[in-house]
Enzyme design. Structure first.
Site, short mmCIF file in Angstrom:
data_model
loop_
_atom_site.label_atom_id
_atom_site.label_comp_id
_atom_site.label_asym_id
_atom_site.label_seq_id
_atom_site.Cartn_x
_atom_site.Cartn_y
_atom_site.Cartn_z
CB THR A 1 -0.99 0.03 1.19
OG1 THR A 1 -1.69 -1.19 1.26
CG2 THR A 1 -1.98 1.18 1.08
CG ASP B 1 -7.57 -6.05 2.55
OD1 ASP B 1 -6.90 -6.44 3.52
OD2 ASP B 1 -7.28 -5.03 1.91
CB SER C 1 -7.05 -0.25 6.68
OG SER C 1 -7.41 -1.42 7.35
N1 GLY Z 1 -4.99 -3.80 1.34
C1 GLY Z 1 -4.92 -2.86 2.39
C2 GLY Z 1 -6.21 -2.18 2.59
O1 GLY Z 1 -6.96 -1.98 1.65
O2 GLY Z 1 -6.53 -1.84 3.70
#
Ligand code: GLY
Length: 577
Positions: free
Chosen positions: A390, A432, A462
């Site tokens: 991320t 996720d 998140s």
């Molecule tokens: N893959 C991290 C998020 O979307 O929280």
């Protein structure tokens, strides 16, 4: 060509643009690309993580990408053009975190319309996905969602970039892609952070021919910080997307190569999944904090969780407690715990009736505050939150436009698989989802029914880019990376600026904590003073000390005064002009 010479040419090229049209679009793209020269971590000073700008600012977890964005601003692009150029460039230079195989969230403020827009271009579960797809012999096998072909969701990155560019950009795709193409074709210097990730994942990278070829040396050892990494196939893919990238990526050559790879490796992403993929323009969500209006992404983002937490801390006279004082941290911990409990109600609104407006009512926030004041503790099993994939980037331009954008391929190097001919790293975004209700995912977040796997659904995220206004004008923007520590990190950096009046650099640098209810343990950065940690322990908190939590960037915005900060925890750059 020397950078100064290239810069001198720009105004003339811009004047001639109207007369020579398309030829000069290409010339301009090349000029922009030429200005993005690889930086050396070994030979020069470390990239600036804090900067001041008069006309605009770009903050990214990659210094090269931040420079790419600023060059676009200097050449007349707006914040959206610059953000998308930065996004494509960071997909090249931080390939363990994001890229054209991933997807993200974009929060946009357009000053002229005085309006916020929220674009969800998150990866989506393939239509063939099923809630029990990770069950083996009656037991959930969460590794299947994390490493390998069954972890892959339908990528949204290119569709999102295209949608934002067409709606708000002023440039063509090849113009904003030029810096990324040059970085990929000529090479970029591996940052210390990337080198660490390559080293950590080297045994898995070795198993994938495409990843091994780019990220390992011919003898199989990991590239070091300062080494130049070349990604020729990715450069060719970006160039091949032309100015209509959706046609190629979702319906044309790229789609065909992706589907063939999926079939050959037992993956679920089909031609229909790609052809049906659409980014979603959603209504941004909003809540007040003191005299400020805070705007965030709606579900499946966790933006609402940050708004709930800020709401519960409103009128809390935090400044009087002192930044990172034990009483302040105790209040934060309790509010974070309750916010994460509410997070279990968040999911893809197309599949689950998320009551986001109800969650943001004064009544619900008052209840959260009450729960935080009279907590019922659960037993604290220990777990670490460590850094993940991320990336976040932020752009503010001279016209008052602001973009806060977070994008991901989920865990470091996503599914640890690539489509070699495309130079495309596959995401593992399926992790996720709740792999099975009650089973923790890579971030130790337990899955609930709301977030179970369904074909065509987007997993809860998140990622939480936010923009804050005061009296109708943007005053700051922030966002981060690092799984659920994004939520706690964005909360703390926002409070450091709004409640404690720190500048962007100090707000980002302050040590942070993280509490996510389950496991009920407070994760504390080791930079938090020992006396503070022991005060928290004396209050009864069980602490787990980690070197550092996720990365959070910030920009504060005042007339002709942009202050940007990238997070030294992960590196990157803040570049103003
Ligand atoms: N893959 C991290 C998020 O979307 O929280």
């Amino acid at each position: 060509m020397a950078v100064s010479k290239a810069l001198m040419l720009i105004p003339r090229r811009t004047q001639l643009f109207a007369a020579y049209g398309r030829t000069l679009i290409v010339a301009l793209a090349i000029a922009i690309a030429m200005l993005v020269a690889p930086r050396s971590y070994a030979d020069s000073a470390a990239p600036e993580t804090s900067a001041v700008g008069v006309h605009g600012m770009v903050v990214s977890e990659s210094d090269d990408a931040a420079h790419a964005g600023v060059e676009i601003l200097k050449h007349g692009g707006n914040a959206v053009d610059a953000a998308l150029a930065t996004e494509l460039a960071v997909g090249v230079t931080n390939p363990a975190a994001c890229g054209i195989g991933g997807g993200g969230f974009m929060l946009i403020y357009m000053a002229k319309a005085h309006h916020f827009y929220a674009l969800d271009y998150r990866e989506t579960a393939p239509l063939m996905a099923r809630p029990d797809m990770y069950m083996r012999n009656g037991k959930p096998d969460e590794d299947l969602a994390r490493d390998g072909i069954l972890g892959v969701g339908v990528p949204g990155e290119i569709a999102g970039i295209d949608a934002a560019l067409r709606r708000f950009g002023t440039m063509k795709f090849q113009q904003i892609a030029a810096p990324a193409e040059k970085l990929a074709a000529d090479g970029y210097v591996a940052s210390p952070h990337l080198a660490k990730e390559i080293e950590m994942l080297a045994p898995k990278l070795k198993l994938d021919p495409g990843l091994a070829q780019v990220f390992l040396k011919p003898d199989g050892s990991a590239h070091n910080a300062g080494d130049t990494i070349v990604a020729k196939n990715l450069a060719a893919t970006l160039k091949g997307l032309g100015d209509n990238p959706v046609a190629s990526f979702y319906h044309g050559e790229v789609a065909a190569a992706l589907v063939e790879f999926m079939k050959a490796h037992g993956g679920l992403v089909s031609a229909a999944d790609l052809a049906n993929y659409r980014p979603d323009w959603r209504d941004p969500i909003h809540h007040r904090y003191e005299d400020y209006d805070v705007y965030a992404m709606p579900p499946p983002s966790s933006g609402g969780v940050v708004l709930e937490m800020l709401g519960a801390l409103d009128s809390g006279h935090l400044a009087g407690l002192g930044v990172n004082s034990p009483p302040y941290l105790a209040r934060l911990i309790e509010v974070m715990r309750q916010g994460f409990i509410d997070r279990e109600q968040y999911a893809d609104p197309a599949f689950v009736g998320v009551q986001i407006q109800k969650l943001l009512t004064d009544d619900n926030i008052q209840q959260l505050r009450e729960r935080a004041l009279h907590p019922k503790k659960s037993p604290p099993p220990a777990a670490a939150a460590h850094d993940h994939g991320t990336t976040n980037l932020l752009v503010a331009d001279k016209d008052g436009n602001v973009v806060a954008l977070t994008t991901t391929i989920n865990t470091v190097f996503g599914a640890k698989m690539s489509v070699p001919a495309l130079g495309l790293i596959l995401n593992d975004e399926m992790d996720d989802f709740a792999v099975a209700p009650g089973v923790p995912n890579a971030y130790h977040l337990e899955g609930e029914r709301a977030n179970e796997v369904r074909g065509g659904k987007r997993p809860l995220s998140s990622m939480t880019p936010i923009i804050v206004t005061k009296n109708g004008a943007p005053v700051m923007t922030t966002g981060g990376s690092g799984g659920p520590t994004i939520i706690s990190g964005v909360l703390q950096v926002t409070l450091n600026i709004l409640a404690f009046h720190l500048d962007a650099g100090s707000a980002v640098a302050e040590p942070r904590i993280h509490e996510q209810a389950a496991p009920d343990v407070v994760i504390v950065e080791q930079a938090m003073p020992a006396a503070t940690r022991s005060a928290l322990e004396q209050m009864g908190y069980k602490l787990r000390v980690v070197p550092e939590l996720g990365a959070v960037g910030a920009i504060t915005i005042a007339p002709a005064n942009f202050r940007g900060a990238a997070d030294a925890r992960k590196g990157g750059g803040a570049v103003g002009y």
